[in-house]
Design an enzyme around this catalytic site. Structure first.
Site, PDB file in Angstrom:
ATOM      1  CG  ASP A 102      -2.093   1.076   1.186  1.00 19.09           C
ATOM      2  OD1 ASP A 102      -2.992   0.777   0.394  1.00 19.09           O
ATOM      3  OD2 ASP A 102      -1.806   1.906   2.071  1.00 19.09           O
ATOM      4  CE1 TYR A 231      -5.721   6.955   1.965  1.00 20.84           C
ATOM      5  CE2 TYR A 231      -5.311   6.959   4.298  1.00 20.84           C
ATOM      6  CZ  TYR A 231      -5.681   6.368   3.092  1.00 20.84           C
ATOM      7  OH  TYR A 231      -5.787   4.818   3.037  1.00 20.84           O
ATOM      8  CG  HIS A 291      -5.619  -3.082  -0.870  1.00 17.92           C
ATOM      9  ND1 HIS A 291      -4.950  -2.380  -1.799  1.00 17.92           N
ATOM     10  CD2 HIS A 291      -5.528  -2.420   0.279  1.00 17.92           C
ATOM     11  CE1 HIS A 291      -4.250  -1.254  -1.209  1.00 17.92           C
ATOM     12  NE2 HIS A 291      -4.772  -1.448   0.047  1.00 17.92           N
TER      13      HIS A 291
END
Length: 314
Positions: A102, A231, A291
């Site tokens: 990720d 983020y 994922h």
């Protein structure tokens, strides 16, 4: 698992939590994503150590058992890059393999690009080479309710969304949402947590015990830093132009990973355009992988990782 040793290591003024097993001469450093933590690598740590490697997984700054920076709002991905290099220095490791999952893939590749003498090879799961900056993820090509867009909004919205639930429920919700093959996108009158159906069970490869471990670690750190990095800093230019990763690299892609549906990502990988930045790149696809492919199919991923390490650890 019981043989994994835990300690804190001083890195750039912060104490980072380090989980370590094995004592081989070649080191492998595992870098987690979100909503993960060092524990996400539990299967790989034991496997790699059993093959003669020194296996290390960290909690990034601001995550889990690692200390929080004094001013998280000033941090960016480059801080994680500097932390990884400083960690190698603190542990007296001249050169290591980096394994990133990720968002952990970004500092793995950036360390290799900026400090090639410190990296023996790079393995990433799900995420190809990408530079933090305005074009890292093309949010504008997805609906307003795209989860990254929502979590990138100025402080308040995501915090309020998460704050309606206890930490364990937030981790459960995100794990289940991210295990699907569809991109999490909320309607205009929804928040991201509203996408979760409480009747949905955990994936069979992720137990209630696993969830409790994750929850206990995020209860310690909270979500302030994760919302900042990755983020809210994903679109911040990192100041690099056309970097190259010269180290041998492996990208493991689950073909049911929702990230493949991000605008341009699948073409970028399948056409080989990613090799402009990572010329010595092998790409392996896992047809049923999602994922969290390293937790979903640990034996298969362990075999791929160890084969790569053995091939390039000469």
């Amino acid at each position: 698992m019981e043989n994994i040793q835990h300690k804190h290591v001083e890195v750039r003024g912060l104490k980072l939590h380090v989980a370590e097993i094995g004592s081989g001469p070649k080191a492998v450093v595992f870098l987690h994503g979100f909503p993960e933590i060092w524990y996400t690598w539990r299967h790989q740590l034991v496997s790699v150590a059993s093959k003669g490697y020194r296996a290390i997984a960290i909690d990034f700054r601001g995550y889990g058992l690692s200390e929080q920076p004094a001013e998280p709002e000033n941090d960016s991905f480059i801080d994680l890059v500097h932390d990884v290099v400083a960690l190698l220095d603190s542990l007296a490791i001249d050169k290591a393999f980096l394994v990133g999952k990720d968002f952990g893939a970004l500092p793995a590749y950036l360390v290799a690009a900026l400090h090639p003498e410190r990296v023996s090879g790079v393995i990433t799961l799900g995420i190809p080479f990408m530079l933090p900056g305005p074009s890292a993820v093309q949010n504008h090509l997805l609906p307003e309710g795209f989860y990254i867009s929502r979590w990138q909004e100025p402080v308040g919205r995501a915090e309020a969304d998460f704050g309606r639930f206890d930490v364990k429920t937030v981790i459960r919700n995100i794990y289940i949402l991210f295990s699907r093959s569809e991109i999490p996108i909320a309607a205009a009158d929804q928040e991201i947590m509203d996408l979760f159906d409480p009747a949905t069970p955990l994936p069979p490869w992720f137990s209630e015990e696993d969830l409790s471990v994750y929850a206990s670690l995020y209860e310690k750190s909270g979500f302030r830093y994760p919302l900042r990095v990755p983020y809210r800093t994903l679109a911040v230019d990192c100041g690099l132009t056309d970097p190259k990763v010269s180290a041998p690299s492996l990208l493991i892609v689950g073909e049911k990973d929702y990230v493949l549906k991000f605008p341009g990502i699948e073409d970028y990988i399948r056409t080989g355009a990613v090799k402009h930045f990572v010329p010595d790149l092998e790409i392996t696809y896992m047809a049923e992988g999602n994922h969290f492919v390293h937790e979903q199919f640990p034996e298969e991923v362990n075999q791929l990782v160890v084969s790569f390490l053995d091939k390039h650890g000469i």
